[in-house]
Design a protein around this motif. Structure first.
Motif, PDB file in Angstrom:
ATOM      1  N   SER A 238       0.729  -1.213   0.089  1.00 54.21           N
ATOM      2  CA  SER A 238      -0.073  -0.082  -0.015  1.00 54.21           C
ATOM      3  C   SER A 238       0.856   1.128   0.062  1.00 54.21           C
ATOM      4  O   SER A 238       0.555   2.364   0.823  1.00 54.21           O
ATOM      5  N   GLY A 239       2.012   1.222  -0.650  1.00 52.99           N
ATOM      6  CA  GLY A 239       2.918   2.295  -1.020  1.00 52.99           C
ATOM      7  C   GLY A 239       3.695   2.739   0.353  1.00 52.99           C
ATOM      8  O   GLY A 239       4.156   3.864   0.519  1.00 52.99           O
ATOM      9  N   ARG A 240       3.781   1.763   1.090  1.00 54.88           N
ATOM     10  CA  ARG A 240       4.802   1.963   2.388  1.00 54.88           C
ATOM     11  C   ARG A 240       6.572   1.802   1.912  1.00 54.88           C
ATOM     12  O   ARG A 240       6.918   2.268   2.885  1.00 54.88           O
ATOM     13  N   VAL A 241       6.595   1.148   1.044  1.00 58.20           N
ATOM     14  CA  VAL A 241       8.017   1.143   0.884  1.00 58.20           C
ATOM     15  C   VAL A 241       8.445   2.265   0.154  1.00 58.20           C
ATOM     16  O   VAL A 241       7.861   2.986  -0.867  1.00 58.20           O
ATOM     17  N   SER A 242       9.448   2.858   0.826  1.00 56.58           N
ATOM     18  CA  SER A 242       9.885   4.213   0.580  1.00 56.58           C
ATOM     19  C   SER A 242      11.403   4.222  -0.382  1.00 56.58           C
ATOM     20  O   SER A 242      11.659   5.035  -1.010  1.00 56.58           O
ATOM     21  N   GLY A 243      11.944   2.970  -0.170  1.00 57.12           N
ATOM     22  CA  GLY A 243      13.293   2.922  -0.835  1.00 57.12           C
ATOM     23  C   GLY A 243      13.903   1.438  -0.886  1.00 57.12           C
ATOM     24  O   GLY A 243      13.182   0.527  -0.112  1.00 57.12           O
TER      25      GLY A 243
END
Length: 414
Positions: A238-243
């Motif tokens: 849900s878009g939590r991976v930032s890098g």
């Protein structure tokens, strides 16, 4: 063309339109640090950035000063003279852009009581740094992996750290959570569940806790089914991976590469990082290269500085604007190589940006995608201190907001 055909095509491509808008939103335009400084969890102090900055300048002075060190690692004389004062100022004012307090490999297994105490103490030091204004722009922890042997401890450490920070006050804007040794999509999905539960317990906004995934196992690059899990990870949680952060030594060791040949520049490392780049292109997920464990101390300092500067420059040229540093003596070459990279490209980039709105001027007619890349290059140079805002205004006629709009037009108009 009959209107009914156009409507039919719109219906057919509605799914594609949604995919491109949601899965590939582009970069969010925020600052990305040029490095991550990595320290064991029991060693962090509220004034660590300043301490590292003093040690970094002392290391450079042992080589004759920042300008002499720049020349020694291969930066041309004129460029060295230009960037040396900028790097000195950087080491005095903001020597650490991103700090990662490590409770994984750099900390080890010291038992639950010791780790619990060190996690709470580290959170207290972070809170003290935030209150004193000495915290770097980005900071956080690396907790133990979600592999079976360490999963419970990793979740406990993450819970304790976030809970302690919340008890001290608001979470820092630049909070970074690093998930190591990821092998499967399921581990990332599990981490997303943990993050959502922490948000629920502490009354945090949905999506407040994002995290970085370390790519340091072969299984996440090529799974047992012949598919690249890292590509699925980029669109999961849900878009939590930032890098995505590359883990140099775990990854190369897992492939059976002997220790003397484990390096950011090994062909196997380049292959993994190329897959990472493909996986996140257009998603807004940031990329970071790994570290060099050849430290510029002792009799081999000169050799180590040259190696580090070369690897930093190589990462930048390969599209990885961030990397990891393990020792204060690596900071001078981190910033020297980074500043040299942006200064080398500044003259051409500024000239081409100056002619963006005048298609009759200049020798190159750039496509919109190239304009975005040029503006993004300059913007990163400004944010790390290699290029000044005044230089941008004089050289391109653009102010900071106009430069940001060129670099991230979708974000500025959405």
């Amino acid at each position: 063309m009959p209107p009914t055909l156009s409507a039919s095509i719109d219906d057919r491509l509605a799914g594609t339109d949604r995919l491109l808008a949601t899965a590939y939103p582009g970069d969010d335009g925020s600052r990305q640090p040029v490095h991550t400084v990595y320290v064991p969890g029991d060693t962090v102090t509220h004034d660590l950035p300043a301490v590292w900055g003093v040690a970094a300048l002392a290391a450079a002075n042992s080589a004759g000063g920042v300008e002499a060190l720049a020349i020694a690692v291969g930066i041309p004389f004129d460029l060295a003279a230009t960037i040396a004062p900028l790097v000195e100022r950087k080491l005095e004012r903001e020597p650490v852009e991103d700090l990662r307090i490590d409770f994984e490999d750099g900390y080890g297994d010291r038992g639950d009581d010791a780790e619990d105490a060190d996690v709470v103490r580290a959170a207290g030091q972070v809170a003290a740094a935030l209150e004193a204004g000495t915290a770097p722009p980005y900071l956080g922890i690396r907790f133990k992996s979600f592999e079976a042997a360490t999963r419970g401890r990793g979740i406990r450490t993450l819970d304790l750290f976030v809970t302690a920070l919340v008890e001290h006050g608001d979470l820092p804007d630049g909070l970074a959570l690093t998930m190591p040794k990821v092998s499967t999509l399921a581990q990332v999905e599990a981490m997303a569940e943990v993050a959502a539960e922490l948000e629920r317990v502490h009354g945090l906004p949905d999506g407040r806790l994002r995290f970085e995934v370390q790519v340091e196992t072969p299984q996440v690059v090529l799974g047992a089914d012949g598919v690249a899990p890292v590509a699925r990870i980029a669109h999961a949680a849900s878009g939590r991976v930032s890098g995505l952060h590359f883990g140099t030594y775990d990854y190369t060791a897992a492939l059976g590469i002997a220790a003397p040949h484990q390096s950011l520049a090994h062909p196997s490392a380049d292959h993994a990082k190329a897959v990472m780049q493909l996986a996140v292109a257009g998603t807004g997920i940031r990329l970071s290269d790994g570290s060099s464990n050849v430290l510029p101390i002792g009799d081999r300092a000169d050799e180590a500085w040259r190696l580090h500067a070369r690897l930093v420059r190589r990462s930048l040229e390969h599209g990885f604007p961030q990397g990891w540093d393990l020792h204060p003596a690596q900071l001078p070459t981190r910033f020297l190589a980074t500043y040299a990279y942006y200064r080398d490209g500044w003259a051409e980039a500024s000239a081409r940006l100056r002619h963006v709105h005048d298609r009759t001027a200049g020798a190159v007619l750039d496509e919109p995608a190239t304009v975005r890349a040029l503006a993004g290059f300059v913007l990163r140079g400004v944010r790390c201190g290699a290029i000044t805002v005044e230089e941008v205004a004089t050289g391109t006629g653009l102010d900071a907001s106009a430069l940001a709009a060129l670099a991230n037009p979708r974000r500025m108009t959405s």
